[in-house]
Every structure is written in C-alpha cells, then in structure tokens.
Design a protein around this motif. Sequence first.
Motif: not given
Length: 344
Positions: A157-158, A171-177, A271, A274
């Motif tokens: 995520p970045n 795209s991997s950060i969208l699940d955290i957002c 975050m 994670f």
Amino acid sequence: MFRRLGDKIFSATQNASIRFTTLRTYHHATYRRFNNARPGFQFNIHDPTTRKILSYVAAGGGLFYLANLKEAPVSGRRRFLWIPPSLETMIGNSSYKSILRETSSFLLPESHPTTQRVSKIFSRIVDAALKDPTVDKTLLQGIEWKVHIVNNPRAPPNAFVLPGGKVFVFSSILDICQNDDGLATVLSHEFSHQLARHTAENLSKTPIYLVLSTLLYTVTGAEYINRLLLDSILRMPASRQMETEADYIGLMIMSRACFDPHESIKLWGRMSDFEKKTIGAGAKFEFLSTHPASERRIDNMRQWISQASQLYDQSDCGHSNGYYKSFQNSIFGSPEPPFILRGF
C-alpha cells in the motif's frame, strides 16, 4: 648489466668532467630542499588563522541560514529553505519518467471509474488549499495535476505526490482507505508534502549534513558510525517532523474540503492493524523509522480533531456537502465502491 673495462675508464673521465662543471656552476645555483616549500593551510583549531577562518565561515553560514528561514503554510513552522521551486520540479519530472517506466504495465486508464473517483477527491483537496489564506497560491498555479492508479496486487500500500503535480496511488491502499474520507486523508497528507515543499527542505539540508559528516569523520574516522549518528540524531527525527507536519496540514485541508476529519483517526487505526500483521513488532520502533508510529499519529489526530472540526463547520460542510454530493452524482454518476479493482 656488466660493463667492459673501456667503458669504466670512459665513465670515470666523464664523471670527473661533470664534477668540475658542477663546481663551476654551483655558485650560480640555489640549493632548495624539498621541505623548504612554503607550507599551505593546515586545519588546526589552536591556530589563530584557522580560528579566524572558521569564525568567518560560521558567521556567513549563520546569516545565510537566518535569511532563508521561511514559514510553512497552515502549520506556520519556520524551516531552512533555499532551493528554488524550479529545481524541485526538475527532480519531480525526472522521477516521474522513471516511475512511469516501472509502473506503465499496471496503470489504469484515465477513463477508469477508480481513476476518475480519485481525481475528483484530489481536485477538491487542491481547491481547498487554494482557499487557505496561508498558502502561497503561486506554488499551485500552472501545475498540470495528473492522477495515476497503479493496479498491482503485489505492490505494498502506497501513495505519493511528486513535485510537479503527478499523483500515484497504489490499488492495495484502497482497501485500507475504505471510503472517500479515508482516501482523502491519504491524498491530503501526500499533497501536503509538496505544499510545504518538504522535498526542497531535504535538499536544503544536504550541505549541512555533508559538513557535519566531514567533521564527525575527523573525530571518529568511521563512516558507518557517522551515518548512524546523523540518521538517528538528525535525519530521521527531521523526517518524522515533516511527516507529522504533513498529517496536520492534510487534516486541515481535507476538513476545509468537506471531508470528515474523524475518518482520519479510523484510517490510521486500520493502517496500524495492517502494520502489525505485515511488519509485526518492528512497527513499534519509531526511532528506527522515517515515519511516526501509527499510534502516535492517532494521538496527534485526536489532539487536532477539534480544530479540524471547526474548519469543517466553517466551510458549511454539514449543509452543503449533501447538496454537493447529489450534484456530483448527477453529473458524474455515483462513485463505485473501493473494491472494484481486479488483476489483469
């Protein structure tokens, strides 16, 4: 090599002639030893000349430092800044080309719903920054903002914003957002790094670090120890300070843009979860990192949330935000949920 007898006789006669000539010309020559050369400047702290030179350098450096202390927007922190924005842009353009080469096969098209959704959120953040009275508007004018979504499931995520206005969101950060407010928390933070010109601040400190490293090397003689001392005492704390400042500026800007500031606390909570799953106990060692620990960021957000909520209310977000979303949906359509990305 052995010589013949005749050669020895000839050599002896020749040497006698040379000695006679040397004696005759000796009075016209000046004998100079190698160490008679005029000594150059040597670093000696006890030498008056050395102290005088050092005092001039220190005075000039101090005046230059004070003359280039500038106030950061929103936070008001005064920092050393002498690098021109043009150099930042040049570095950003170079980095942009390099990152594009690495991620080109994973980029979503501009017409993709996720790209459009992220672009709309980022546009609101930029508009909110332009409304802040402490922001230098010239730093935002003429910039060609462009959002790229890197749909690489294997990438961590970045998200980041380069000098010059190029935005990359993995795209991997969208699940955290999870939602627009969480995504606005991340985007406003990354945008704040450029708004506060943290790239230029780091570049401005480079000569200082170089001088300190040289002085430390004269004492320790070990490059590894010097780097460890500078990182732990100066570089990493300065980096964490800039990250904290970006958190603060970003929170205020996203609140002005009518994004819920309370979501920032939830975002950093997700975050933190994670990090614990992926990094483990190492995530707690803040002094070894360039970023503050997520728990500290959550504490900071709680301290700032009252001020952010006031900005949110002053922007009349409670009344206008619902109308804005209805208007936005009627023009652009309803935003798709964050879990729309699929691997190729």
